[in-house]
Design a protein around this motif. Structure first.
Motif, short mmCIF file in Angstrom:
data_model
loop_
_atom_site.label_atom_id
_atom_site.label_comp_id
_atom_site.label_asym_id
_atom_site.label_seq_id
_atom_site.Cartn_x
_atom_site.Cartn_y
_atom_site.Cartn_z
N VAL A 50 70.39 -13.85 -83.37
CA VAL A 50 69.15 -13.61 -82.75
C VAL A 50 69.15 -13.40 -81.12
O VAL A 50 68.36 -12.93 -80.69
CB VAL A 50 67.95 -14.53 -82.99
N THR B 189 68.25 -9.16 -81.00
CA THR B 189 66.79 -9.19 -81.18
C THR B 189 66.03 -8.30 -81.94
O THR B 189 65.28 -8.37 -82.80
CB THR B 189 66.20 -9.66 -79.95
N ARG B 190 66.41 -6.83 -81.41
CA ARG B 190 65.61 -5.68 -82.03
C ARG B 190 65.93 -5.51 -83.65
O ARG B 190 65.16 -5.43 -84.43
CB ARG B 190 65.82 -4.49 -81.78
N VAL C 151 66.91 -8.17 -85.70
CA VAL C 151 66.11 -9.29 -86.34
C VAL C 151 64.82 -8.82 -86.71
O VAL C 151 64.27 -8.93 -87.78
CB VAL C 151 66.32 -10.74 -85.60
N ARG C 152 64.06 -8.25 -85.60
CA ARG C 152 62.68 -7.98 -86.02
C ARG C 152 62.28 -6.89 -86.83
O ARG C 152 61.37 -6.78 -87.53
CB ARG C 152 62.04 -7.67 -84.69
N ALA C 153 63.61 -5.96 -86.83
CA ALA C 153 63.46 -5.02 -87.83
C ALA C 153 63.44 -5.22 -89.36
O ALA C 153 63.06 -4.47 -90.25
CB ALA C 153 64.30 -3.63 -87.42
N GLY D 202 62.29 -7.62 -90.75
CA GLY D 202 61.23 -8.10 -91.25
C GLY D 202 60.81 -7.93 -92.71
O GLY D 202 60.61 -8.35 -93.77
#
Length: 44
Positions: free
Chosen positions: A33, A37-38, A40-42, A44
């Protein structure tokens, strides 16, 4: 390390997993993370 643990967290829920020293875990869905970071958020 948390081998063999499977967690289900509902979308939109705020969830934190703390280790014995209080530090949050830094790998989500196989992504670091702090570096990805992108990604990890993608995932979801």
């Amino acid at each position: 390390m948390l081998d063999g643990i499977d967690l289900g967290v509902r979308a939109g829920t705020i969830f934190a997993l703390l280790g014995p020293n209080g530090a949050g875990k830094v790998v989500v869905a196989g992504h670091d993370v702090t570096t990805y970071t992108r990604a990890v958020r993608a995932d979801g």
